[in-house]
Design a protein around this motif. Structure first.
Motif, PDB file in Angstrom:
ATOM      1  N   ALA B  18       1.165  -1.169  -0.090  1.00 55.37           N
ATOM      2  CA  ALA B  18       0.079   0.304  -0.347  1.00 55.37           C
ATOM      3  C   ALA B  18       1.010   1.480   0.316  1.00 55.37           C
ATOM      4  N   LEU B  19       1.577   1.105   0.651  1.00 53.63           N
ATOM      5  CA  LEU B  19       3.187   2.775   0.884  1.00 53.63           C
ATOM      6  C   LEU B  19       3.344   2.578  -0.201  1.00 53.63           C
ATOM      7  N   THR B  20       4.393   1.166  -1.396  1.00 47.22           N
ATOM      8  CA  THR B  20       4.520   1.483  -2.212  1.00 47.22           C
ATOM      9  C   THR B  20       3.906   1.869  -3.364  1.00 47.22           C
ATOM     10  N   VAL B  21       2.876   1.962  -3.189  1.00 47.86           N
ATOM     11  CA  VAL B  21       2.124   2.470  -4.265  1.00 47.86           C
ATOM     12  C   VAL B  21       1.772   3.393  -4.157  1.00 47.86           C
ATOM     13  N   SER B  22       1.342   3.958  -2.737  1.00 47.99           N
ATOM     14  CA  SER B  22       1.295   5.440  -2.642  1.00 47.99           C
ATOM     15  C   SER B  22       2.064   6.264  -3.097  1.00 47.99           C
ATOM     16  N   PHE B  23       3.536   5.402  -2.858  1.00 48.15           N
ATOM     17  CA  PHE B  23       4.325   6.582  -3.461  1.00 48.15           C
ATOM     18  C   PHE B  23       4.627   6.367  -5.215  1.00 48.15           C
ATOM     19  N   LEU B  24       4.430   5.334  -5.432  1.00 51.55           N
ATOM     20  CA  LEU B  24       4.913   5.510  -7.121  1.00 51.55           C
ATOM     21  C   LEU B  24       3.779   6.292  -7.788  1.00 51.55           C
TER      22      LEU B  24
END
Ligand SMILES: Nc1ncnc2c1ncn2[C@@H]1O[C@H](COP(=O)(O)OP(=O)(O)OP(=O)(O)O)[C@@H](O)[C@H]1O
Ligand code: SF4
Ligand SMILES: [Mg+2]
Lengths: 741, 330
Positions: B18-24
């Motif tokens: 989730a965090l990576t999606v929100s970063f990318l």
């Protein structure tokens, strides 16, 4: 919305509630024709039609403004001088009229036309998203379940991760960064599918996993068929019901998600560029943003909301049909007051008490004397008398008559064997006597009298009419006076509490005077009696082997020193050695406590060692009854003869096997006359028309229901063997050694 | 413990995803739609220069570092609880979220507890008394389970809400009476909070109870057909004990499927908060979306995900506590 629940993947499937979903090779999805399913289908077809033809029947373009009828500038209710809110003005939406069936919006657009356009977009996005999600979940689920091992771990992990991330927030973020998504049905549907596929994938995986190990899949694998072929040909067709349920479930979720993001303004506005699609969520958004609720303009916001709810209900109802197809237990309806009245059931049926139809209470005293007078030759006195008992499954004309007009007398201290093929009604007969059968069972005729003389405890004494007993009376008799060991004791113990707790509840209810420590000590002693360590009281059922569970059940059955013990194939699930041990123990206990036993089994050769008397059942009727040795060595009924020759006897002289031709009859469609005639090698013309009744055979204490033994017929020599010299059934000590000869 | 640790692993992985999606997302979405949105919004005056700057900074327009370096920095910031700066509220995202969370969590906890308890109880009753008038709950519950939360909210506002047009009994705007009371530990404020929570809570309860009812009813009917329930009846146990035995077992799959249930309830509540202008995380998510406050949107997404994951972990722990078979494995 429910799909039948499968549990967390790493935690083992919970007992019970996870139903055996797929039973046979390739089942077609045939929905039960219930009002629920029909209503669901009607709703779906209606929306499907609207989605297709909506474009043509819409009177206006959804964006067109009706300048002609537009009344401008109306004060929004709740604003203005007196309210403290600054006055604000809106154009006035028009209420429904001939020109605008559902009125207009605040922008003078036709609500009905918008609704039609919105129906199309919503239905298409819902179906498309569901299709994509279903393909994804089938790919992931089936592959994971079928391949197992590392691939399974990896794929399941992905599914579990997706499952754990909350769908809507993810959807919001995704849609937020792809604003053009609103104008592309495919893009919206794909984004929604990505957030909804994981749940059904997990269900499919669990199902595939269980299918993988079924015989027919195993067989194809052994035959060297390719993996893909096995999946396509053997596995997938069996998953059709679940895939269908998943599809409906995701369609519902997808519509909910689409409407939700549209309501948030993330699915593209129809008036922006590129234009988004009209959909129910967008209509609600506009209504909400323009104070439609406060303004009382219900025609604007209520129709799209109701459409969502209605379509959702349709999908859910259809899914109910699939659930009931997958898990037939959900299908049996309860016994409503109306049905009960029609079936002739007087009192309101209680849970756990089989209802009885048309039953006048038996004048107990007189019956008892009659019974005793007519049975003078019987030395042992009866403890359980079953007279003319009939049991149906179902309450109407389509009911299955599982037990018809059966007489059975169980005597104190004796063992009565009840034999017959699978499905002949043995369990039904025995459990009906204590009214333990569940819906849709109905005791439609007969009497059951229990002549109680409690061995210990303060249970009721005297003759009790079981069929008119109240539930309190029945509860007092159950287990304390009549105990049961069920056919499949493997699931007979409550999986979530300890063995000790399951002894304890029993003693607490029936022996309220015992202190807790005394109950515990008694439970330990009982386990000891069946050869188990008292420490096992602390175990949970899953920590015991099958044999131990069965012993625990038997220990529980003797806990209250009952007068009658009903043993329904108490040893079928066990290996031969354990079977023998447990039977030994049972007989020992019988001798010690002196209960009467109704022993149900397929295995006549076992009965001849244990039983004093044997009754043979066929298609719901008792067909022959005789002292055990007579029946075994000199059967009079063709069916008994065939039964005796279809299993190789476990001990004693080997008889050439002739077997039993054909298969047990379908209880829903019995042949006329003697139900056995299609399989009977001596059938007479008369057998095809008239049902033979159980009648005494001249000069012997045995009864048979067969036309061969009526005047004017010659009895074939196989059925006329001389009665064996009077023999007592063998005593228990010999049971163990008999196997060796 | 092993099973629980594995679940924990799944949740950590989910959090990372989730965090990576929100970063990318803002950095790799093709065509840079955010910039387009900024341009459009600044034309229409929706986004002031501060807003444009904030978004550009967040997208990394002026940052000449590699994606990887940004990622490392992102995690460093997260480690310090730094979720970025909200330009619209001119405050740090984490402090804002901390001020929103109590509203959401309070509503969520109370509503979920009530609907779980009521739903299972009604489901058990329906299975127990099949054939009685309770059968009518089934179609009604099906209808309610298909009703979108926010639509139900609109209907309740109309009928019962003070901003509606009919009975005007309950407050239906904001988390408390923002004109009449002063926040703090005083009676009127607390009373006002409770009063304002009634309609949102009723909405969430009404909409989510139906799902629990249906699930519990089906499990209960299936369980009541099990042999151990028959044995409990054969033992002459009182009907209530028998039902308790069955219900205890029928509850297991409901708890195991809590993941799905909680996601649905959270999603529903976000929309309910919007309808009621209830000052929780859902309402502010909507608000931030409208204001193109992307750091706030992402922060809220991350926190909602974490809350749901925590709820899942809790459900797993409960499951292990109530199922001895899972306990043995765990
Ligand atoms: N709930 C039910 N609904 C409809 N029919 C039923 C139901 N339960 C049993 N039957 C039918 O009643 C008949 C008798 O079943 P019963 O369980 O008494 O047989 P059985 O002699 O004990 O067989 P088995 O040896 O396999 O245990 C069977 O034909 C079965 O199909
Ligand atoms: S009555 Fe006729 S068909 Fe039935 S068992 Fe006897 S001989 Fe066979
Ligand atoms: Mg049986």
């Amino acid at each position: 919305m429910t799909i039948n629940s499968t549990s967390l993947t790493v935690i083992p499937p919970v007992a019970g509630p996870t139903p055996e979903l797929v039973l046979r090779r390739t089942r077609i999805l045939r929905l039960p024709r219930s009002p629920k399913v029909i209503a669901g289908l009607v709703i779906l077809v209606l929306f499907g039609l609207l989605a297709i033809i909506g474009r043509w029947i819409a009177p206006y373009s959804p964006n067109a403004t009706d300048q002609q009828h537009w009344v401008q500038h109306v004060l929004v209710p709740g604003t203005g001088a007196a309210t403290g809110f600054p006055a604000s003005y809106y154009p006035l939406p028009l209420p429904p009229s001939a020109a605008h069936w559902l009125g207009t919006t605040v922008f003078a657009q036709d609500v009905w036309s918008q609704l039609l356009a919105a129906t199309q977009a919503t239905v298409v996005v819902g179906l498309l998203a569901a299709a994509i999600a279903t393909v994804l979940s089938v790919l992931f689920g089936v592959t994971a379940g079928y391949l197992g091992g590392g691939a399974d771990e990896g794929l399941s992990l992905i599914a579990n991760v997706f499952l754990a991330i909350p769908g809507l927030p993810l959807l919001i973020v995704l849609a937020d960064y792809v604003p053009s998504a609103g104008s592309s049905v495919v893009l919206v549907a794909s984004i929604i599918a990505v957030t909804t596929w994981a749940y059904t994938s997990r269900t499919l995986r669990a199902q595939t996993l269980s299918l993988r190990n079924r015989d027919f899949v195993e067989a194809s694998r052994v035959m060297g068929e390719g993996r893909l072929r096995i999946i396509l040909v053997e596995v997938l067709p069996n998953l059709v019901p679940i895939v269908a349920a998943s599809f409906l479930f995701t369609a519902l979720s997808a519509i909910g998600a689409y409407v939700a993001i549209a309501f948030l303004g993330l699915a593209g506005s129809p008036t922006s560029s590129p234009p988004g699609l009209w959909n129910w969520g967008e209509m609600l958004r506009e209504g909400f943003a323009n104070n439609a609720v406060r303004g009382g303009w219900w025609w604007w916001w209520a129709p799209p909301g109701l459409c969502i709810a209605l379509l959702g209900t349709g999908l859910a109802l259809l899914n109910f049909g699939i659930d009931e197809f997958i898990n037939p237990r959900l299908r049996t309806a309860g016994l409503s007051r109306k049905t009960a009245r029609k079936a002739g059931i007087g009192t309101r049926p209680k849970l756990g008490m089989t209802p009885v139809a048309h039953h006048p209470p038996v004048a107990v005293a007189s019956v008892r004397t009659v019974a005793e007078a007519s049975r003078l030759r019987d030395t042992a006195e009866p403890v359980l008398e079953i007279r003319g008992l009939s049991v149906d499954y179902g309450y109407d004309e389509e009911a299955v008559h599982a037990v018809v007009d059966c007489d059975l007398v169980l005597r104190r201290g004796q063992v009565l064997g009840l034999a017959g093929e699978s499905g002949s009604g043995k369990t039904t007969l025995a459990l009906a006597a204590i009214r333990l059968l569940r819906a849709p069972a109905l005791i439609s005729a007969g009497q059951v009298l229990f002549h109680s003389k409690p061995i210990s405890g303060d249970g009721p004494a005297g003759t009790i009419d079981m069929l008119s007993a109240t539930d309190d009376q029945l509860r007092a008799i159950r287990w304390s006076e009549i105990a049961v060991v069920l056919q499949s004791s493997l699931n007979a113990l409550n999986p979530v509490i300890t063995i000790g707790a399951q002894f304890d509840d029993l003693l607490r209810v029936h022996r309220p005077a015992l202190a807790e420590s005394a109950r515990w000590a008694r439970s330990g002693a009982l386990l000891d009696m069946v050869g188990m360590n008292a420490d096992r009281l602390r175990s949970y059922p899953h920590e015991l082997s099958g044999g131990m569970r069965q012993r625990a059940m038997i220990a529980m059955a003797i806990a209250l020193e009952p007068q009658v013990m009903i043993l329904d194939e108490p040893t079928t699930a066990l290996d031969v050695v354990t079977q023998r041990e447990i039977l030994q123990e049972l007989i020992g206990l019988r001798d010690r406590i002196g209960f009467a036993t109704l022993f149900i089994t397929h295995d006549l050769s076992l009965l001849v060692e244990l039983a004093d008397e044997i009754a043979v059942m066929y298609a719901g009727r008792l067909m022959e009854r005789a002292p055990a040795t007579s029946l075994f060595h000199a059967p009079r009924l063709p069916y008994t003869y065939a039964l005796l020759h279809c299993f190789p006897p476990m001990h004693g002289p080997r008889v050439p096997m002739e077997g039993l031709k054909g298969s047990p009859p379908d209880m829903r469609d019995l042949p006329p006359g003697c139900a056995f005639h299609p399989r009977c090698q001596w059938a007479l013309p008369r057998c095809r028309q008239e049902v033979p009744r159980l009648a005494p055979l001249n000069g012997s204490p045995r009864e048979v229901a067969c036309w061969l033994h009526r005047e004017g017929t010659t009895v074939p020599p196989e059925l006329a063997q001389p009665e064996p010299a009077s023999m007592r059934p063998r005593r228990p000590e010999t049971v163990g050694q008999a196997g060796g000869t | 413990m092993r099973a629980l640790l594995r679940r924990l692993g799944v949740y950590l992985l989910a959090a990372w995803v989730a965090l990576t999606v929100s970063f990318l997302l803002p950095r790799v979405v093709p065509g840079n739609p955010v910039a387009g949105a900024v341009a459009r919004a600044s034309q229409s005056g929706n986004c002031n220069s501060q807003c444009v700057e904030a978004i550009e900074a967040q997208l990394g327009f002026n940052v000449h570092t590699s994606l990887w370096d940004q990622y490392v920095q992102y995690w460093g910031n997260l480690g310090h609880g730094n979720l970025g700066q909200s330009w619209s509220e001119n405050a740090s995202v984490s402090s804002l979220i901390i001020s929103y969370l109590p509203w959401t969590l309070g509503l969520l906890l109370i509503a979920t507890a009530v609907s779980f308890i009521a739903g299972t109880a009604v489901g058990v009753l329906m299975a127990w008394r099949r054939g009685s008038w309770l059968d009518w709950v089934l179609p009604v519950a099906t209808f309610f389970s298909a009703l979108p939360y926010f639509f139900l909210a609109l209907v309740l506002v109309l009928i019962l809400g003070k901003t509606g047009t009919m009975l005007k009994v309950f407050p239906s705007l904001f988390g408390y009476d923002i004109y009449g009371v002063t926040p703090g530990l005083n009676g009127p404020y607390i009373a006002s909070i409770i009063g304002h929570a009634i309609l949102p809570a009723v909405t969430v309860v009404l909409a989510s109870t139906a799902g629990f009812i249906l699930a519990m009813r089906n499990n209960m009917i299936t369980t009541m057909d099990e042999d151990f329930v028959l044995v409990a009846q054969a033992k002459g146990l009182p009907a209530k004990w028998v039902i308790w035995y069955a219900a205890r077992n029928a509850l297991l799959p409901v708890v195991a499927n809590f993941t799905v249930a909680i996601s649905l309830v959270v999603a529903g509540q976000i929309l309910v908060e919007i309808v009621f202008n209830y000052p929780g995380i859902g309402f502010h998510l909507y608000d931030a979306l409208g204001k193109l406050d992307y750091s706030l949107v992402q922060g809220i997404f991350v926190v909602i995900t974490l809350v749901v994951l925590a709820a899942n972990l809790l459900a797993d722990v409960v499951y292990v506590l109530i199922d001895p078979r899972a306990r043995q494995m765990a």
